[in-house]
Write an enzyme that holds these catalytic residues in place. Structure first.
Site, PDB file in Angstrom:
ATOM      1  CD  GLU A  60      37.646  42.592  33.690  1.00 44.66           C
ATOM      2  OE1 GLU A  60      37.305  41.923  32.690  1.00 44.66           O
ATOM      3  OE2 GLU A  60      37.524  42.167  34.859  1.00 44.66           O
ATOM      4  CG  HIS A 129      42.530  36.917  42.085  1.00 40.82           C
ATOM      5  ND1 HIS A 129      42.441  35.879  41.203  1.00 40.82           N
ATOM      6  CD2 HIS A 129      41.309  37.519  42.070  1.00 40.82           C
ATOM      7  CE1 HIS A 129      41.214  35.844  40.683  1.00 40.82           C
ATOM      8  NE2 HIS A 129      40.516  36.823  41.186  1.00 40.82           N
TER       9      HIS A 129
END
Lengths: 331, 316
Positions: A60, A129
């Site tokens: 990322e 998440h």
């Protein structure tokens, strides 16, 4: 204007398609986007050159930073960070590089970058998440933040985000992807900083964000049966935020409940509550109520996660509390 | 391999410009005219000059570290605007809003330097992606230090550039220290080039004290990067002559055998240059920097109104 029914995910894909069709500088990059995990990039890998729909390594920091650099040098990248929880991995590139580049250049650089990401609990994905971190990004000057609640808003705001010359963080709620709604075939951009009046009412103002708009609507239905009329405002973007629409409503109703799935402390609910107290204190007939999850990580077990999430019952409870209190009466 | 005196003269002039620029910054900091922590490039001038010699400001893009005055000046950023930025003045590159660690001059091919170690490397990958996607013919160059090699941003970018096929030259300025910790004590393995080669990326080492050697190596590697569209890494060894930041008490005193300006001057003498001509060049560059400094100081300090105008222009 021809309208069709789109899911939230399909509306996003439609907006991306529309932006990519008219501007070759718009490129998509992220993990698994050619396949598409949530459906928001469906069909685009087939339609466009492979150089415009790029699958990324699970890095990322590097790919977000690459998108920042590409935005400084002529492309208009749309990055997907699969879950906003993963932003912790690349926070430097977001809060230092993307957010500050235009300011540090004295306004000479443009940074047409969109970071799409998902938020939200309710599907048992667990604490890493499921977070809703829009408040973290909203607290950073230089970032614009959207959190649409309907397919039409998602599509229109995404088009505006792609056209923006500064960095935008775009929060998509996982629980909304399958929700359907009408959408114009030719999408018009929706300007940032313009709230949507979801429901007109007179007794209490509900400001609700993202998936909480639906929760507020459900609560308002029940309240209506009890003779309580709720005004619902969906800010749609929280940076900038349409405080004028919120204070206008509070001036009519005198009571405010803010509903957000983000942080209980230092979150968007607290931010909006504070701003209303600064800007419309005289209009308030009772203390502002906040409906947020408790200040804990998102639990995994079904019953615990369900209890953690704000629901219509919690909103109704908050509305009853504000209706039963009076600032003047308590003095 | 030799280069002629004329070329050496040009390179020495550029290296002297950088040295004298930073000497004036150091002097100004002593007088309180430069806020914050200027990280000087003393000792790395040959790396910056040797590399930038092979770049085209119209199409190529450089990102630098927190220690990148040298790379910016070598890229062609005007000293007056650099002085202006470092002293927080109206004439500064960013009107004085950035400062020493945020040199931004895309019009000179210098995209930005950075306050976060290693963060500039993914940004260079982005410039390389733009060059590739827009078929500009340009390449990107990321300057970073041996301390940054242990940042995930750097390793991730090396992998990303190699897998995507990006025209990006990684330039590791190895001065042996990670701020003030010896890099060898915090870096595993045989070194920086080995990390690149593990990704099948071409990598070379060069004596960063010699502008001639740096230029020769860069010529080869930049040509390869430009022609193949693939990344490569150049590790240049140099000595940090000025401490981590100016004023931290770690400056090297007196002449140092690793000083790239001394190395270049000695090389020129061997080529037959007159010592007087080198002296004359030093005087000329010194006067040029004095003039640039005076011009920058004639510009008014940035005001609160300037700051507000910039914020307004970008919607803050």
């Amino acid at each position: 204007m021809t309208q069709k029914t789109y899911s939230y995910a399909a509306a996003l894909a439609h907006a991306l398609d529309q932006a990519m069709a008219v501007d070759a500088r718009v490129v998509l990059l992220g993990e698994d986007i050619r396949e598409g995990v949530f459906g928001a990039t469906n069909g685009l890998a087939k339609k466009y050159d492979p150089s415009r729909v790029l699958d990324m390594p699970i890095s990322e920091t590097a790919f977000t930073g690459m998108a920042v650099g590409a935005a400084m040098t002529g492309l208009r990248p749309v990055v997907e960070i699969m879950f906003c929880d993963f932003m912790g991995v690349c926070f430097d590139q977001i809060i230092n590089q993307a957010a500050k580049a235009r300011f540090l250049s004295g306004g000479r650089l443009t940074l047409p970058l969109v970071i799409r990401t998902t938020m939200g609990a309710g599907d048992g994905s667990g604490a890493m998440h499921s977070q809703s971190l829009a408040h973290l990004l909203t607290s950073v000057p230089g970032l614009r933040v959207a959190m649409p609640s309907t397919p039409a808003d998602a599509a229109g705001l995404l088009l505006a985000a792609i056209a923006d010359d500064g960095p935008v963080i775009f929060f998509e709620h996982k629980g909304l992807y399958a929700v359907e709604g009408p959408l114009d075939e030719v999408i018009e951009p929706i300007p940032f900083g313009e709230a949507r009046q979801v429901l007109r009412g007179s007794d209490v103002t509900l400001v609700a964000l993202s998936a909480m708009v639906k929760v507020a609507e459900t609560a308002a239905d029940t309240l209506a049966e009890q003779g309580i009329s709720a005004d619902i405002i969906d800010p749609r973007t929280v940076s900038p935020i349409d405080m004028a629409a919120i204070t206008e409503s509070v001036e009519r109703t005198g009571r405010l409940v803010v509903v957000d799935e983000g942080a209980a402390r230092c979150g968007l609910a607290a931010d909006i509550a504070a701003a209303v107290q600064q800007q419309a204190f005289a209009a308030l007939k009772a203390p502002v109520q906040m409906v947020t999850p408790p200040h804990t990580p998102v639990p995994y077990a079904r019953a615990a996660e369900s209890a953690w999430l704000p629901d219509a019952e919690a909103v109704i409870g908050a509305v009853k509390r504000t209706l039963s209190q009076s600032i003047i009466g308590s003095m | 391999m030799q280069v002629d005196l004329e070329q050496m003269n040009t390179w020495l002039a550029r290296m002297l410009s950088i040295r004298y620029f930073e000497d004036r910054v150091a002097g100004a900091r002593d007088k309180g005219l430069v806020p914050g922590l200027p990280h000087l490039s003393h000792g790395a001038e040959a790396v910056a000059v040797g590399i930038c010699h092979h770049l085209d400001a119209d199409t190529d893009r450089i990102t630098g570290s927190h220690r990148s005055h040298a790379a910016a000046l070598a890229a062609g950023v005007p000293p007056v605007q650099m002085f202006g930025e470092l002293t927080g003045r109206h004439c500064g590159l960013s009107g004085g809003m950035g400062g020493t660690q945020h040199i931004i001059a895309p019009e000179s091919g210098f995209l930005c330097s950075n306050g976060i170690v290693g963060a500039q490397v993914p940004l260079a990958a982005g410039a390389a992606l733009s060059a590739k996607s827009l078929a500009s013919g340009g390449v990107a160059v990321a300057f970073f230090g041996d301390g940054a090699i242990n940042q995930g941003a750097v390793s991730e970018s090396m992998n990303l550039a190699a897998t995507l096929g990006l025209p990006l030259l990684f330039v590791a300025e190895n001065n042996g220290v990670s701020q003030s910790t010896g890099s060898a004590s915090v870096s595993a393995g045989p070194g920086i080039t080995a990390r690149a080669r593990a990704l099948a990326m071409p990598a070379e080492q060069v004596d960063g004290r010699s502008v001639v050697q740096v230029s020769l190596a860069t010529e080869r590697m930049i040509r390869w990067v430009r022609d193949s569209g693939q990344p490569a890494l150049l590790e240049a060894f140099c000595t940090r002559l000025s401490g981590h930041f100016y004023g931290d008490g770690r400056e090297q005193e007196g002449e140092h055998p690793d000083d790239p300006i001394m190395v270049a001057s000695e090389y020129m003498l061997k080529l037959g240059a007159e010592p007087e001509s080198i002296k004359a060049l030093e005087v000329r560059i010194g006067e040029k920097m004095d003039a640039a400094w005076a011009e920058a100081l004639a510009s008014p300090p940035a005001t609160v109104g300037d700051y507000q105008a910039i914020c307004g222009a970008i919607g803050l």
